[in-house]
Design a protein around this motif. Structure first.
Motif, short mmCIF file in Angstrom:
data_model
loop_
_atom_site.label_atom_id
_atom_site.label_comp_id
_atom_site.label_asym_id
_atom_site.label_seq_id
_atom_site.Cartn_x
_atom_site.Cartn_y
_atom_site.Cartn_z
N HIS A 74 0.80 -1.22 0.00
CA HIS A 74 0.00 0.00 0.00
C HIS A 74 0.84 1.27 0.00
N GLY A 75 2.10 1.17 -0.39
CA GLY A 75 2.88 2.37 -0.64
C GLY A 75 3.68 2.92 0.51
N HIS A 76 4.06 2.08 1.45
CA HIS A 76 4.86 2.52 2.59
C HIS A 76 6.09 1.62 2.69
N PRO A 77 7.21 2.15 3.16
CA PRO A 77 7.43 3.50 3.67
C PRO A 77 7.88 4.52 2.62
N THR A 78 8.04 4.11 1.35
CA THR A 78 8.51 5.06 0.34
C THR A 78 7.46 5.22 -0.75
N ARG A 79 7.65 6.21 -1.59
CA ARG A 79 6.74 6.41 -2.72
C ARG A 79 7.13 5.58 -3.93
N TYR A 80 8.18 4.78 -3.80
CA TYR A 80 8.68 3.99 -4.93
C TYR A 80 8.28 2.53 -4.76
N PRO A 81 7.36 2.02 -5.57
CA PRO A 81 6.92 0.63 -5.43
C PRO A 81 8.06 -0.38 -5.54
N TRP A 82 9.02 -0.12 -6.43
CA TRP A 82 10.12 -1.07 -6.60
C TRP A 82 10.97 -1.18 -5.33
#
Length: 329
Positions: A74-82
């Motif tokens: 769900h997108g944590h802790p960074t904004r980068y999915p990879w």
């Protein structure tokens, strides 16, 4: 942000989101350190701790890792999915490649289709046509799975079998993306098992005495987590669980809040719920339980009625909903 929020709720969430603890994602970074540190430490020092203590610790950290994977999706802790995926790719829980779980779970978050067998890959329901075609022994298995005890003891096995069937289908149909996910998963798992064996810790013991019970723990959270209802807002439960369960499940017991606001980090769900407790209970039509012990007392033997979906009369199934089980965490 949830489209059903009133202005006071929106202002409260904006206030929380502006705080350093939310902007820095510090709780999730600390969680990653705790999960990985605890899991590897329990293995490294298992002989000092003893087999029983290390096994119990590994069950906790493995189940906690699965909760962490959900947060990463769900997108944590960074904004980068990879980058988030890197933190969840190691097969510490054995059975599910991160990508398989990610794809299934994100599809599950289409709230208008929640619980509908053809559209929700995590639904426990079946279409009425499918239910009518099941043989008596299949219905008995499903009813047993829908008891609280059956969900702990039987459901993990059904999920594992279905997941392995999905892997076989990926290779049979030359699904390159699916094959890649499984090949990477198996390679990492083999390396992990080799390392365990060198430490003197049996990989077979880990599979049977750690990963299976850890998967069973996650079934506590997902037991009767969703119900069929005409209003999508009434389909997700609010479980006012105790602190141990809240920590292990990263506040996903406030499941109605999570489905309303899937981008909110785990450490914000309780605060948002308590701020608007009555509003959330009204919006989910009183689908509230006072802890998992209530489910145990009510359904330890009696199955919850999650069989034929009452809102689906006919139609062709696809994917996991056409079988008895799938990846449901």
């Amino acid at each position: 942000m949830g489209k059903y929020l009133h202005p006071q709720q929106r202002d409260h969430i904006h206030t929380l989101a502006a705080r350093f603890i939310w902007r820095s994602e510090l709780p999730t970074w600390l969680l990653i350190a705790a999960v990985y540190g605890g899991w590897f430490a329990a293995l490294l020092y298992w002989q000092t701790l003893g087999l029983l203590a290390s096994t119990l610790l590994l069950i906790w950290f493995t189940a906690w890792y699965m909760s962490l994977q959900h947060e990463l999706i769900h997108g944590h802790p960074t904004r980068y999915p990879w980058l988030n995926q890197l933190f969840g790719t190691l097969p510490l829980a054995v059975w599910y490649p991160y990508g398989v779980y990610r794809d299934s779970h994100l599809a599950h978050h289409r709230n208008d289709h929640l619980t509908v067998p053809q559209d929700d890959p995590e639904s426990y329901y079946f279409t009425q046509d499918t239910w009518a075609r099941f043989r008596p022994w299949q219905k008995r298995v499903i009813h047993l799975r829908n008891t609280f005890i059956g969900r702990l003891l039987l459901a993990p096995l059904l999920d594992i079998l279905h997941t392995l069937h999905g892997a076989a289908l990926a290779f049979r149909h030359a699904d390159r993306r699916g094959m890649a996910m499984w090949l990477i998963h198996v390679a990492l798992l083999a390396a992990l098992f080799v390392w365990m064996a060198r430490l003197g810790f049996s990989p077979v013991w880990f599979v049977l005495a750690v990963s299976y019970p850890a998967l069973a723990l996650t079934k506590v959270r997902s037991f009767y987590e969703h119900r069929a209802a005409d209003d999508p807002l009434a389909r997700s439960v609010i479980n006012e669980a105790g602190i141990v369960w809240r920590v292990l499940f990263l506040n996903l017991n406030y499941h109605s809040v999570h489905h309303d606001l899937p981008g909110v980090p785990w450490y914000g769900l309780k605060a948002i719920y308590l701020h608007s407790r009555e509003a959330y209970q009204q919006r989910n039509r009183g689908f509230v339980v006072r802890g998992y012990g209530e489910w145990l007392r009510q359904f330890w033997r009696q199955p919850v009625d999650v069989t034929a979906h009452p809102g689906v009369k006919q139609g062709e199934e696809y994917g996991p909903s056409a079988g008895i089980s799938d990846v449901r965490r």
